[in-house]
Motif scaffolding. Structure first.
Motif, PDB file in Angstrom:
ATOM      1  N   MET A   1      69.304   1.014 116.993  1.00  0.00           N
ATOM      2  CA  MET A   1      68.098   1.758 116.628  1.00  0.00           C
ATOM      3  C   MET A   1      67.257   2.024 117.883  1.00  0.00           C
ATOM      4  SD  MET A   1      66.856   0.273 112.949  1.00  0.00           S
ATOM      5  CE  MET A   1      66.452  -1.344 113.610  1.00  0.00           C
ATOM      6  N   ARG A   2      66.528   3.138 117.839  1.00  0.00           N
ATOM      7  CA  ARG A   2      65.721   3.545 118.981  1.00  0.00           C
ATOM      8  C   ARG A   2      64.296   3.820 118.493  1.00  0.00           C
ATOM      9  NH1 ARG A   2      66.775   9.092 122.367  1.00  0.00           N
ATOM     10  NH2 ARG A   2      65.080   8.887 123.879  1.00  0.00           N
ATOM     11  N   PRO A   3      63.334   2.995 118.825  1.00  0.00           N
ATOM     12  CA  PRO A   3      61.976   3.161 118.294  1.00  0.00           C
ATOM     13  C   PRO A   3      61.256   4.355 118.904  1.00  0.00           C
ATOM     14  CG  PRO A   3      62.028   1.385 119.888  1.00  0.00           C
ATOM     15  CD  PRO A   3      63.460   1.799 119.685  1.00  0.00           C
ATOM     16  N   SER A  75      53.104  14.960 128.304  1.00  0.00           N
ATOM     17  CA  SER A  75      52.335  14.007 127.494  1.00  0.00           C
ATOM     18  C   SER A  75      52.993  12.644 127.378  1.00  0.00           C
ATOM     19  CB  SER A  75      52.113  14.577 126.091  1.00  0.00           C
ATOM     20  OG  SER A  75      53.359  14.731 125.412  1.00  0.00           O
ATOM     21  N   GLY A  76      54.228  12.526 127.822  1.00  0.00           N
ATOM     22  CA  GLY A  76      54.937  11.268 127.700  1.00  0.00           C
ATOM     23  C   GLY A  76      55.483  10.997 126.319  1.00  0.00           C
ATOM     24  N   ALA A  77      55.638  12.060 125.508  1.00  0.00           N
ATOM     25  CA  ALA A  77      56.198  11.883 124.162  1.00  0.00           C
ATOM     26  C   ALA A  77      57.671  11.499 124.265  1.00  0.00           C
ATOM     27  CB  ALA A  77      56.038  13.167 123.359  1.00  0.00           C
ATOM     28  N   VAL A  97      66.083  19.401 122.484  1.00  0.00           N
ATOM     29  CA  VAL A  97      65.285  18.177 122.373  1.00  0.00           C
ATOM     30  C   VAL A  97      66.151  16.959 122.675  1.00  0.00           C
ATOM     31  CG1 VAL A  97      64.037  16.685 120.753  1.00  0.00           C
ATOM     32  CG2 VAL A  97      63.611  19.157 120.765  1.00  0.00           C
ATOM     33  N   VAL A  98      67.327  16.914 122.062  1.00  0.00           N
ATOM     34  CA  VAL A  98      68.242  15.784 122.268  1.00  0.00           C
ATOM     35  C   VAL A  98      68.713  15.750 123.725  1.00  0.00           C
ATOM     36  CG1 VAL A  98      70.455  14.788 121.597  1.00  0.00           C
ATOM     37  CG2 VAL A  98      68.950  15.786 119.855  1.00  0.00           C
ATOM     38  N   LEU A 102      65.026  13.112 124.190  1.00  0.00           N
ATOM     39  CA  LEU A 102      64.002  12.834 123.189  1.00  0.00           C
ATOM     40  C   LEU A 102      64.636  12.619 121.814  1.00  0.00           C
ATOM     41  CD1 LEU A 102      61.520  15.664 124.236  1.00  0.00           C
ATOM     42  CD2 LEU A 102      61.400  13.262 124.879  1.00  0.00           C
ATOM     43  N   ILE A 103      63.903  11.970 120.924  1.00  0.00           N
ATOM     44  CA  ILE A 103      64.355  11.803 119.542  1.00  0.00           C
ATOM     45  C   ILE A 103      63.944  13.034 118.749  1.00  0.00           C
ATOM     46  CG2 ILE A 103      64.058  10.447 117.432  1.00  0.00           C
ATOM     47  CD1 ILE A 103      63.557   8.005 119.185  1.00  0.00           C
ATOM     48  N   TRP A 104      64.895  13.615 118.058  1.00  0.00           N
ATOM     49  CA  TRP A 104      64.654  14.781 117.211  1.00  0.00           C
ATOM     50  C   TRP A 104      64.451  14.287 115.781  1.00  0.00           C
ATOM     51  CZ3 TRP A 104      63.297  19.585 116.485  1.00  0.00           C
ATOM     52  CH2 TRP A 104      63.761  20.312 115.391  1.00  0.00           C
TER      53      TRP A 104
END
Length: 624
Positions: A1-3, A75-77, A97-98, A102-104
């Protein structure tokens, strides 16, 4: 899992605020994106961080994937939630995005592609054993071939954009003679909205019900449904009122449609939130063998709050947990229905003027208490011509359908907005219609009753009295307190003589009696506005002046700000009353302007692709 630690929402308005609310409850930091027109918008104020993404037009800001990704980096998202609309069903954006690490928060790009084109999706569903609507899914896009296929299917027939959604890129054709013009209009709107003008054809179901099933799937191979919604109350294929569960849904039909929806999700290895849309032939009530797959929306729906209300679940939380790799929070047997929920979409539009979008400042905004309100605007802000004209979603929940409907009708009648016009009274009329209350509905419900549902109501004696009292107060005190709403205003003392007022050019008399209880305000333009039944009734004390534009002066004026997408005439053309002159696009919808009189076109003052402002003269016709 990736928070997820910091979540960017690649959208605006009420859906961005809605996602932020859940993210904040889960302890996540939030990032908003905004165009120049939205710099001070409520969704920007609701986020921890906000990043600008360009000018007001969506194609220069919210629809620019590279700018959204740059905002995420700045923004560091570490995750992006697309909301709905804009980029939510864009597989290329999901892949980008992936690829950016980043998490999509959405389904896999492959699933978006599989269900994004109506022809391919229907073929896939047929292979998975999901029943589909009869029609034409062939590759030929030649106009003559399509017209021939329409004749084979039999009129009436539906033309639908392959990449369509949200009611756009769809035309109902009643007869062969109207097919070519409808096809051209459908293709034009599809190209503008989706960048793809290909179409399919479907047989038209005489009494269609729009039934959709909310599904969720995780990355561990499990999928469930969260029951069905009924979205049959529509105007021009745009949903107006939605409810859950569907009225008249028996256990056998529910089992058939929900099981088909879960099969559909599994067939494309789906993950996250999705909606499987079905069309049902309601001529003999809902039946398991008379419901067919239409399409899948690979995102969260505008109407998801009714599902949240009847299940007690937070669908955005489910999205976020699945995106982080967690399994589905509940098994199918643990998901239960409770009560009934109804949602109404409150739009900035004028039903009395053909539902034209109403833009401008929100000087006065009062939304009802006692129901859930999801809104992306605030008093003192404005309704922009650049985006969807939704003011709010109103959602009522009760133990029974009748109680939920009654609560929603009362809520709609309590809406107060000025000077922007809304459809609140129209919504209340729909909710109070006896056939709707009885559950006797289909997608043609509003069209068959449109004149009655959209007609402006005459002011009651109470409303006239309230306006007269306001006029007396203005005369005595000047502006005084009349710059804002005064709920329950009363005048003390003996009744005054009748006051002469004007409404839509007609004179009438109001008698102040000191007992009227209506919310009233006076604006800087000399209107005395009384709110009644969701309607803003604007009186004046001065007789209207100027030329009546309906008298036929020949000037064709723009009813709203927008873009000219088609011009059908040129100077010197002879036109008949009702003939198409040009097409405007505003608020993501096409609006046809027709000749108000027969005559000769003296001048055309705009060209295709040009922008226009409200009230601008677009053409002139000399009567013959």
């Amino acid at each position: 899992m990736r928070p997820i630690r910091r979540l960017l929402v690649a959208n605006r308005g009420e859906i961005a605020i809605r996602v932020f609310r859940t993210a904040r409850r889960m302890g996540l930091e939030t990032v908003a994106v905004f165009s120049e027109a939205d710099a001070a918008a409520p969704h920007v104020m609701a986020a921890d961080v906000a990043v600008g993404v360009g000018p007001a037009p969506v194609r220069e800001s919210y629809l620019r994937p590279e700018r959204i990704l740059a905002a995420a980096k700045a923004s560091g998202a570490d995750a992006i939630h697309p909301g709905y609309g804009f980029l939510s069903e864009n597989a290329d954006f999901a892949e980008a995005v992936v690829a950016a690490g980043l998490i999509w928060v959405g389904p896999p790009p492959a699933a978006i592609r599989a269900m994004g084109l109506k022809d391919a999706a229907k073929a896939l569903m047929q292979a998975a054993g999901v029943p589909v609507t009869p029609g034409y899914l062939g590759e030929s896009q030649d106009a003559a071939d399509l017209a021939r296929e329409a004749g084979r299917i039999g009129f009436p027939v539906l033309i639908k954009a392959v990449a369509g959604g949200g009611g756009k890129g769809m035309r109902l054709v009643e007869e062969a003679a109207a097919f070519d013009a409808a096809l051209a209009s459908c293709r034009r709107e599809a190209a503008s909205s989706f960048g793809d003008d290909r179409v399919i054809l479907e047989t038209y179901v005489a009494r269609p019900r729009h039934i959709e099933v909310q599904v969720f799937a995780d990355s561990h191979g499990d999928a469930v449904h969260l029951f069905e919604r009924d979205c049959s109350l529509q105007r021009r294929h745009q949903k107006v009122i939605e409810e859950a569960p569907a009225p008249g849904m028996d256990p056998a039909t529910r089992a058939a449609v929900t099981e088909a929806a879960v099969r559909a999700a599994k067939a494309v290895a789906y993950e996250g939130a999705g909606t499987i849309e079905f069309i049902a032939d309601a001529s003999e009530g809902l039946r398991p063998d008379r419901i067919w797959f239409m399409e899948m929306n690979t995102r969260l729906q505008v109407e998801h709050p009714v599902t949240e209300a009847v299940t007690g679940l937070d669908l955005v939380e489910w999205q976020l947990r699945i995106a982080m790799g967690e399994p589905l929070p509940l098994a199918q047997a643990e998901i239960q229905l409770s009560g009934h929920a109804v949602e109404a979409r409150l739009y900035a539009e004028n039903p009395a003027a053909g539902f034209l979008p109403s833009t401008g400042p929100l000087n006065h905004l009062r939304l009802p208490k006692g129901v859930r309100v999801d809104s992306g605007v605030a008093e003192g802000g404005d309704v922009s011509p650049f985006y969807d004209p939704m003011i709010a979603k109103l959602i009522g929940h009760a133990e029974t359908r009748e109680a939920a409907i009654a609560a929603m009708a009362e809520a709609c009648e309590g809406v107060e907005v000025w000077p922007v016009r809304t459809n609140a009274a129209f919504l209340a009329n729909c909710l109070k219609a006896p056939d709707f209350i009885a559950g006797d509905i289909d997608t043609g419900f509003i069209a068959r009753r449109l004149d009655a549902l959209a007609a402006p109501r005459a002011p009651s004696a109470v409303a006239l009295s309230a306006a007269a009292e306001a006029a007396v107060a203005l005369a005595q005190d000047g502006d005084g307190p009349w710059g804002g709403g005064l709920a329950g205003f009363r005048v003390n003392g003996a009744a005054d003589p009748a006051v002469r007022l004007f409404l839509d050019g007609k004179a009438m008399l109001g008698s102040p009696n000191g007992m009227s209880e209506r919310s009233v305000l006076a604006d800087a333009d000399g209107h005395i506005v009384v709110f009644e039944g969701g309607e803003a009734i604007a009186f004046t004390q001065a007789a209207p002046g100027g030329l009546d534009e309906s008298s036929g002066d020949g000037a064709i004026r723009s009813p709203m700000p927008g873009k000219v997408t088609a011009v059908a005439v040129e100077a010197g053309d002879v036109v008949e009353k009702g003939q198409l002159l040009m097409v405007l696009e505003a608020m993501k919808m096409e609006h046809s302007l027709t000749a108000p009189i027969s005559g000769v076109v003296e001048a055309v003052l705009v060209s295709e692709g040009g922008q226009t402002t409200e009230g601008a003269v677009l053409a002139r016709i000399v009567p013959t």
